[in-house]
Structures are given as structure tokens and as C-alpha cells.
Design a protein around this motif. Structure first.
Motif, PDB file in Angstrom:
ATOM      1  N   PHE A  95       0.717  -1.296   0.051  1.00 14.45           N
ATOM      2  CA  PHE A  95      -0.014  -0.415  -0.150  1.00 14.45           C
ATOM      3  C   PHE A  95       0.932   1.238   0.025  1.00 14.45           C
ATOM      4  O   PHE A  95       0.479   1.871  -0.906  1.00 14.45           O
ATOM      5  N   SER A  96       1.997   1.354   0.474  1.00 17.40           N
ATOM      6  CA  SER A  96       3.062   2.626   0.226  1.00 17.40           C
ATOM      7  C   SER A  96       3.630   2.582  -0.849  1.00 17.40           C
ATOM      8  O   SER A  96       3.808   3.735  -0.667  1.00 17.40           O
ATOM      9  N   ALA A  97       3.480   1.289  -1.726  1.00 14.12           N
ATOM     10  CA  ALA A  97       4.041   1.753  -2.850  1.00 14.12           C
ATOM     11  C   ALA A  97       2.296   1.889  -3.988  1.00 14.12           C
ATOM     12  O   ALA A  97       3.094   2.734  -4.754  1.00 14.12           O
ATOM     13  N   ILE A  98       1.901   1.616  -3.522  1.00 14.44           N
ATOM     14  CA  ILE A  98       0.321   2.354  -4.686  1.00 14.44           C
ATOM     15  C   ILE A  98      -0.282   3.722  -4.488  1.00 14.44           C
ATOM     16  O   ILE A  98       0.271   4.748  -3.161  1.00 14.44           O
ATOM     17  N   SER A  99      -0.280   4.638  -5.820  1.00 16.90           N
ATOM     18  CA  SER A  99      -0.063   6.140  -5.227  1.00 16.90           C
ATOM     19  C   SER A  99      -1.828   5.970  -4.607  1.00 16.90           C
ATOM     20  O   SER A  99      -2.956   5.054  -4.724  1.00 16.90           O
ATOM     21  N   ALA A 100      -1.864   7.778  -4.058  1.00 21.91           N
ATOM     22  CA  ALA A 100      -3.181   7.578  -2.686  1.00 21.91           C
ATOM     23  C   ALA A 100      -4.446   7.685  -3.318  1.00 21.91           C
ATOM     24  O   ALA A 100      -4.918   7.092  -3.129  1.00 21.91           O
ATOM     25  N   ASP A 101      -5.211   8.255  -5.389  1.00 23.02           N
ATOM     26  CA  ASP A 101      -5.446   7.365  -5.767  1.00 23.02           C
ATOM     27  C   ASP A 101      -5.809   6.401  -6.303  1.00 23.02           C
ATOM     28  O   ASP A 101      -7.273   6.196  -6.696  1.00 23.02           O
ATOM     29  N   ARG A 102      -5.100   5.281  -6.601  1.00 21.00           N
ATOM     30  CA  ARG A 102      -5.243   3.726  -6.462  1.00 21.00           C
ATOM     31  C   ARG A 102      -5.613   2.821  -5.716  1.00 21.00           C
ATOM     32  O   ARG A 102      -5.903   1.900  -5.437  1.00 21.00           O
ATOM     33  N   LEU A 103      -5.182   3.367  -4.359  1.00 22.92           N
ATOM     34  CA  LEU A 103      -5.227   2.628  -3.275  1.00 22.92           C
ATOM     35  C   LEU A 103      -7.190   1.977  -2.602  1.00 22.92           C
ATOM     36  O   LEU A 103      -8.059   3.422  -2.841  1.00 22.92           O
ATOM     37  N   PRO A 104      -7.031   1.047  -1.987  1.00 26.79           N
ATOM     38  CA  PRO A 104      -8.620   0.799  -1.912  1.00 26.79           C
ATOM     39  C   PRO A 104      -9.044   1.108  -0.373  1.00 26.79           C
ATOM     40  O   PRO A 104      -8.066   1.777   0.303  1.00 26.79           O
ATOM     41  N   SER A 105     -10.359   1.677  -0.165  1.00 26.41           N
ATOM     42  CA  SER A 105     -10.808   1.657   0.321  1.00 26.41           C
ATOM     43  C   SER A 105     -10.441   0.877   1.864  1.00 26.41           C
ATOM     44  O   SER A 105     -10.056   0.202   1.730  1.00 26.41           O
ATOM     45  N   MET A 106     -10.570   1.822   2.686  1.00 21.84           N
ATOM     46  CA  MET A 106     -11.047   0.872   4.196  1.00 21.84           C
ATOM     47  C   MET A 106     -10.982  -0.430   4.549  1.00 21.84           C
ATOM     48  O   MET A 106     -10.057  -1.598   4.735  1.00 21.84           O
ATOM     49  N   GLN A 107     -12.177  -0.494   3.976  1.00 24.86           N
ATOM     50  CA  GLN A 107     -13.131  -2.176   3.880  1.00 24.86           C
ATOM     51  C   GLN A 107     -11.927  -2.765   3.135  1.00 24.86           C
ATOM     52  O   GLN A 107     -11.855  -4.392   2.856  1.00 24.86           O
ATOM     53  N   GLY A 108     -11.536  -1.649   1.828  1.00 23.89           N
ATOM     54  CA  GLY A 108     -10.793  -2.747   0.730  1.00 23.89           C
ATOM     55  C   GLY A 108      -9.736  -3.327   0.506  1.00 23.89           C
ATOM     56  O   GLY A 108      -8.686  -4.081   0.558  1.00 23.89           O
ATOM     57  N   ARG A 109      -8.983  -2.098   2.297  1.00 25.43           N
ATOM     58  CA  ARG A 109      -7.755  -2.929   2.305  1.00 25.43           C
ATOM     59  C   ARG A 109      -7.867  -3.985   3.490  1.00 25.43           C
ATOM     60  O   ARG A 109      -6.810  -5.095   3.624  1.00 25.43           O
TER      61      ARG A 109
END
Length: 140
Positions: A95-109
Motif C-alpha cells: 500500500f505504501s507503493a500505490i498512489s493515493a488515488d489507487r488505494l482501496p477503501s479501508m474496507q478494501g484494505r
């Protein structure tokens, strides 16, 4: 890091340059757990994840060429070690390597974390074999 952007000697006279790559990406390690992680990532992102982060031979060669073109004498070394890696470590690194606009929601994480844990057969810890490459440019 794309060192190839260096076109001249940076820094003070007599100084050098170093490029440090901290091992192969988690999803490209030569281990069963890495393949399982890669499959989870590809489902999450919807595409293959072949990025090597400059740790492969071609990436190190590009760095070497850039260092030499910048007028430095080239040297390379590496160190290798094993380190424990938890599922939370893996997921956090991804997740630290994924751009903020591509991060899943908290539930997705949370769902992704559970998928990774399931893909690892419920294991929470694996051993990561890390090879850190050190590339140096020193004045002639």
C-alpha cells in the motif's frame, strides 16, 4: 529510482554517488508466498505486476551506464540476509507503493489483507530473502 536522469557530476568536488536498491519486490521473490501475494495484487489492481524496481539485471545495468556516463568510476556490491515478514508488513509495503488515488477503501484494505492471509494458508509470517545491491560512482 531512475538514476539515468543524472547528466553530470552532482555534489561537491571529490564526492561520489551511490544507488542502493533494497532487494527484489515482495511480489517477485523466488518463494511460494511471493507468488501467492502477486496473484492477490493482480486481482486487486486488475493487471499484472511485473515491476522490478530497478533490482533486476537490466535496471542495475541502466544505473551503471548512467554512473559511467556521468564521469564516475563504477563499482558494485551486494549483501544478502533473511528477515521475518508478517502479512501486515507485506500489505503495508504494497500500500505504501500505490498512489493515493489507487488505494482501496479501508474496507478494501481489510479485505485484501484477509485475501493475502488466506492465500498463505493462514500463515502470518514468512521469511523474506533480501539482496541489497549497492552501486557506487567514485571520482576517477
Amino acid at each position: 529510482m531512475a538514476f539515468a536522469a543524472v547528466r553530470h557530476r552532482p555534489g561537491r568536488p571529490g564526492g561520489g554517488v551511490a544507488v542502493v536498491t533494497n532487494g527484489a519486490p515482495l511480489w517477485l521473490q523466488d518463494a511460494e508466498w511471493s507468488g501467492a501475494l502477486r496473484e492477490c495484487m493482480e486481482r486487486l489492481l486488475g493487471h499484472p505486476v511485473p515491476a522490478t524496481c530497478q533490482t533486476d539485471e537490466a535496471g542495475r545495468r541502466r544505473n551503471q551506464d548512467a554512473i559511467v556516463r556521468a564521469g564516475y568510476r563504477y563499482a558494485e556490491s551486494s549483501v544478502q540476509y533473511d528477515a521475518p515478514l508478517t502479512v501486515d508488513d507485506m500489505v503495508g509495503g504494497i500500500f505504501s507503493a500505490i498512489s493515493a488515488d489507487r488505494l482501496p477503501s479501508m474496507q478494501g484494505r481489510a479485505t485484501f489483507t484477509a485475501e493475502v492471509r488466506d492465500a498463505l494458508g493462514g500463515r502470518d509470517k514468512v521469511t523474506e530473502r533480501i539482496r541489497v545491491w549497492l552501486q557506487f560512482g567514485t571520482p576517477d
